[in-house]
Design a protein around this motif. Structure first.
Motif, PDB file in Angstrom:
ATOM      1  N   GLY A 179       0.653  -1.283  -0.049  1.00  0.00           N
ATOM      2  CA  GLY A 179      -0.139   0.074  -0.044  1.00  0.00           C
ATOM      3  C   GLY A 179       0.634   1.355  -0.050  1.00  0.00           C
ATOM      4  N   TYR A 180       0.362   2.164  -0.572  1.00  0.00           N
ATOM      5  CA  TYR A 180       1.274   3.489  -0.699  1.00  0.00           C
ATOM      6  C   TYR A 180       0.493   4.735  -0.117  1.00  0.00           C
ATOM      7  CZ  TYR A 180       3.291   0.193  -3.966  1.00  0.00           C
ATOM      8  OH  TYR A 180       3.785  -1.013  -4.498  1.00  0.00           O
ATOM      9  N   PRO A 181       1.020   5.112   1.073  1.00  0.00           N
ATOM     10  CA  PRO A 181       0.437   6.349   1.651  1.00  0.00           C
ATOM     11  C   PRO A 181       0.567   7.709   0.940  1.00  0.00           C
ATOM     12  CG  PRO A 181       1.948   4.962   3.273  1.00  0.00           C
ATOM     13  CD  PRO A 181       1.918   4.334   2.017  1.00  0.00           C
ATOM     14  N   GLU A 182       1.597   7.593   0.220  1.00  0.00           N
ATOM     15  CA  GLU A 182       1.780   8.732  -0.786  1.00  0.00           C
ATOM     16  C   GLU A 182       1.205   8.479  -2.465  1.00  0.00           C
ATOM     17  OE1 GLU A 182       5.011  11.498   0.602  1.00  0.00           O
ATOM     18  OE2 GLU A 182       5.508   9.738   1.642  1.00  0.00           O
ATOM     19  N   LYS A 183       0.428   7.551  -2.391  1.00  0.00           N
ATOM     20  CA  LYS A 183       0.067   7.160  -3.613  1.00  0.00           C
ATOM     21  C   LYS A 183       1.064   6.381  -4.474  1.00  0.00           C
ATOM     22  CE  LYS A 183      -0.497   9.864  -7.629  1.00  0.00           C
ATOM     23  NZ  LYS A 183       0.216   9.097  -8.616  1.00  0.00           N
ATOM     24  N   MET A 212       7.668   3.087   2.146  1.00  0.00           N
ATOM     25  CA  MET A 212       8.309   3.752   3.215  1.00  0.00           C
ATOM     26  C   MET A 212       7.585   5.335   3.088  1.00  0.00           C
ATOM     27  SD  MET A 212      12.276   4.657   1.556  1.00  0.00           S
ATOM     28  CE  MET A 212      12.439   3.083   1.086  1.00  0.00           C
ATOM     29  N   PHE A 213       7.752   5.982   4.501  1.00  0.00           N
ATOM     30  CA  PHE A 213       7.269   7.335   4.513  1.00  0.00           C
ATOM     31  C   PHE A 213       8.123   7.920   5.476  1.00  0.00           C
ATOM     32  CE2 PHE A 213       4.620   4.519   6.914  1.00  0.00           C
ATOM     33  CZ  PHE A 213       4.787   5.100   8.286  1.00  0.00           C
ATOM     34  N   PHE A 214       8.302   9.350   5.559  1.00  0.00           N
ATOM     35  CA  PHE A 214       8.999  10.028   6.627  1.00  0.00           C
ATOM     36  C   PHE A 214       8.194  10.827   7.420  1.00  0.00           C
ATOM     37  CE2 PHE A 214      11.948   7.986   3.572  1.00  0.00           C
ATOM     38  CZ  PHE A 214      13.123   7.675   4.329  1.00  0.00           C
ATOM     39  N   ASP A 215       6.930  10.915   6.996  1.00  0.00           N
ATOM     40  CA  ASP A 215       6.034  12.009   7.837  1.00  0.00           C
ATOM     41  C   ASP A 215       4.695  10.961   8.379  1.00  0.00           C
ATOM     42  OD1 ASP A 215       3.874  13.758   8.626  1.00  0.00           O
ATOM     43  OD2 ASP A 215       3.800  14.608   6.591  1.00  0.00           O
ATOM     44  N   LYS A 240      12.269   3.160   6.513  1.00  0.00           N
ATOM     45  CA  LYS A 240      13.849   3.061   6.124  1.00  0.00           C
ATOM     46  C   LYS A 240      14.370   4.512   6.874  1.00  0.00           C
ATOM     47  CE  LYS A 240      16.667   3.898   2.451  1.00  0.00           C
ATOM     48  NZ  LYS A 240      17.951   3.620   3.483  1.00  0.00           N
ATOM     49  N   PRO A 241      15.489   4.372   7.608  1.00  0.00           N
ATOM     50  CA  PRO A 241      16.136   5.499   7.932  1.00  0.00           C
ATOM     51  C   PRO A 241      16.908   6.127   6.568  1.00  0.00           C
ATOM     52  CG  PRO A 241      17.321   3.589   8.652  1.00  0.00           C
ATOM     53  CD  PRO A 241      16.214   2.984   7.938  1.00  0.00           C
ATOM     54  N   LEU A 242      16.707   7.535   6.761  1.00  0.00           N
ATOM     55  CA  LEU A 242      17.754   8.118   5.583  1.00  0.00           C
ATOM     56  C   LEU A 242      19.162   8.169   6.152  1.00  0.00           C
ATOM     57  CD1 LEU A 242      16.581  11.342   3.733  1.00  0.00           C
ATOM     58  CD2 LEU A 242      18.877  11.310   4.921  1.00  0.00           C
ATOM     59  N   THR A 243      20.066   7.904   5.393  1.00  0.00           N
ATOM     60  CA  THR A 243      21.558   7.692   6.082  1.00  0.00           C
ATOM     61  C   THR A 243      22.382   8.529   5.221  1.00  0.00           C
ATOM     62  OG1 THR A 243      21.803   5.587   5.034  1.00  0.00           O
ATOM     63  CG2 THR A 243      20.929   5.498   7.567  1.00  0.00           C
ATOM     64  N   PHE A 255      10.935   6.253  -5.025  1.00  0.00           N
ATOM     65  CA  PHE A 255       9.813   5.690  -4.372  1.00  0.00           C
ATOM     66  C   PHE A 255       8.736   6.602  -4.419  1.00  0.00           C
ATOM     67  CE2 PHE A 255      13.703   3.527  -2.390  1.00  0.00           C
ATOM     68  CZ  PHE A 255      13.418   2.352  -2.864  1.00  0.00           C
ATOM     69  N   PHE A 256       8.694   7.735  -5.080  1.00  0.00           N
ATOM     70  CA  PHE A 256       7.604   8.599  -5.166  1.00  0.00           C
ATOM     71  C   PHE A 256       6.946   9.318  -3.882  1.00  0.00           C
ATOM     72  CE2 PHE A 256       3.376  10.231  -6.899  1.00  0.00           C
ATOM     73  CZ  PHE A 256       3.724  10.996  -7.426  1.00  0.00           C
ATOM     74  N   ILE A 257       7.966   9.583  -2.898  1.00  0.00           N
ATOM     75  CA  ILE A 257       7.716  10.003  -1.610  1.00  0.00           C
ATOM     76  C   ILE A 257       8.187  11.351  -1.248  1.00  0.00           C
ATOM     77  CG2 ILE A 257       7.630   7.722  -0.491  1.00  0.00           C
ATOM     78  CD1 ILE A 257      10.396   8.429   0.520  1.00  0.00           C
ATOM     79  N   ASN A 258       7.633  11.850  -0.360  1.00  0.00           N
ATOM     80  CA  ASN A 258       7.824  13.262  -0.073  1.00  0.00           C
ATOM     81  C   ASN A 258       8.637  13.307   1.462  1.00  0.00           C
ATOM     82  OD1 ASN A 258       6.650  15.278  -1.924  1.00  0.00           O
ATOM     83  ND2 ASN A 258       5.000  14.190  -1.168  1.00  0.00           N
ATOM     84  N   LEU A 259       9.828  14.058   1.506  1.00  0.00           N
ATOM     85  CA  LEU A 259      10.389  14.290   2.690  1.00  0.00           C
ATOM     86  C   LEU A 259      10.014  15.444   3.335  1.00  0.00           C
ATOM     87  CD1 LEU A 259      13.931  13.120   1.481  1.00  0.00           C
ATOM     88  CD2 LEU A 259      12.442  11.791   2.530  1.00  0.00           C
ATOM     89  N   PRO A 260       9.910  15.399   4.556  1.00  0.00           N
ATOM     90  CA  PRO A 260       9.333  16.510   5.487  1.00  0.00           C
ATOM     91  C   PRO A 260      10.321  17.739   5.413  1.00  0.00           C
ATOM     92  CG  PRO A 260       9.107  14.656   6.712  1.00  0.00           C
ATOM     93  CD  PRO A 260       9.779  14.252   5.210  1.00  0.00           C
TER      94      PRO A 260
END
Ligand code: FAD
Length: 319
Positions: A179-183, A212-215, A240-243, A255-260
């Protein structure tokens, strides 16, 4: 045991699970054990093993033309699952994808999994191959994850592809889906993506693992939207941690996600200092994990990406 039974048995306690990638072809099981050994003290009831479609290499022939050759860079998902179950006495959840599989191939893998007493499968479509531009199924393969869920559900009712087989042995797979919280990147909008997610549940899937999501708010909103759409299965947040600095652009691209904003600002502030960037990412992931746990997520699912030390540091603060 089924993943959903673990959730039920936990009675609201947040479980932990990990995801590993098969080693590159030529690598050994030691790479997997090196990742998982230090994480076993957190008592994950199950570990996921990803599946990777073939990729292409180009060989230059004497004629000067290039020859396109398909190679499996990360084979071995089924064997790795069996090995994990044997070594740690826990469940292993293989990912199964549509890409590269005919329906017959899929059925044969599922028969193998059933014989190995593997009870859980994460059913996915798989990404488009790099050179294809869009997802292309095998000639007699599945187009979407929902088709794979349908095939598994059929086997759970004793229905195999061969119409001569009547009342075949019923498998008992617990089916998870993504599933994709950010579509999902290809979905025209969130609402349509949610409809297709619901179709996977209606077809027989019984839990969801998120991208994965960061928010965390994205996850909470996603769960609310699922519930409003009649999706009532457990929804496991994938973390997943950003490192690394370059992940500020690679993670959104891949991954088509936004970073806060706050995370980006904190990383930018220590730009050039690799250790400090890693520390920012670890602390962010710890904060995310603690909040998700406090708010009752069924399980925190960590994408290890072979970086067991970072995941261990996070898990130590959360569990
Ligand atoms: P689907 O659910 O089939 O959806 C794909 C797209 O098609 C979406 O945009 C959806 O909205 C749309 N869609 C769905 N059904 C229909 C329909 N009937 N008609 C029209 N459109 C439709 N990839 C791997 O290769 N190996 C892995 O091991 C792996 N593990 C993953 C684990 C997790 C937790 C997640 C979140 C992703 C994983 N992926 C993996 C990536 C995944 O394969 C890709 O994101 C892929 O592009 C979509 O897979 P899906 O199962 O979500 O596809």
């Amino acid at each position: 045991m089924k993943v959903t039974d673990y959730f039920e048995k936990a009675k609201g306690k947040t479980l932990i699970s990990f995801e590993v990638l098969p080693p590159l072809k030529g690598g050994g099981m030691q790479a997997i054990f090196k990742t998982l050994d230090p994480l076993m003290e957190f008592k994950p009831p199950f570990v996921d093993v990803t599946y990777h479609r073939e990729e292409f290499i180009y060989n230059k022939r004497d004629s000067g033309y290039y020859e396109k050759i398909a190679i499996r860079k990360r084979p071995g998902t089924v064997g790795i699952c069996a090995s994990i179950m044997h070594r740690y006495g826990i469940d292993a959840v293989p990912h199964l994808i549509c890409g590269g599989f005919t329906k017959e191939d899929t059925e044969n893998v599922l028969i193998d999994l059933n014989f190995l007493n593997i009870k859980n499968v994460l059913a996915l479509r798989g990404d488009a191959r790099k050179f294809d531009g869009k997802f292309i199924p095998e000639k007699d393969g599945h187009n979407f994850a929902v088709d794979l869920v349908n095939q598994m559900h059929d086997m759970n009712t004793g229905k195999y592809l061969d119409s001569n087989i009547e009342n075949g042995e019923k498998t008992d797979f617990c089916i998870g889906v993504a599933g994709y919280p950010e579509k999902h990147i290809e979905a025209p909008n969130f609402a349509i993506d949610l409809q297709y997610l619901k179709a996977k549940i209606d077809a027989g899937a019984s839990y969801i693992v998120t991208q994965m999501f960061f928010d965390n708010q994205k996850y909470f909103d996603f769960v609310d939207a699922c519930r409003a759409a009649g999706i009532n299965v457990p929804i496991v947040p994938g973390l997943k941690p950003l490192t690394k600095f370059y992940q500020l652009s690679s993670l959104p691209r891949l991954f088509f996600i936004n970073l806060p904003d706050d995370l980006v600002a904190a990383v930018m502030k220590v730009k050039g200092d690799k250790e400090a960037i890693k520390q920012v990412g670890i602390e962010w992931c710890i904060a995310q994990s603690k909040e998700l746990k406090a708010k009752g997520a069924p399980c925190l699912h960590y994408y290890t990406m072979g970086d067991q030390d970072t995941i261990r540091t996070i898990a130590e603060q959360v569990y």
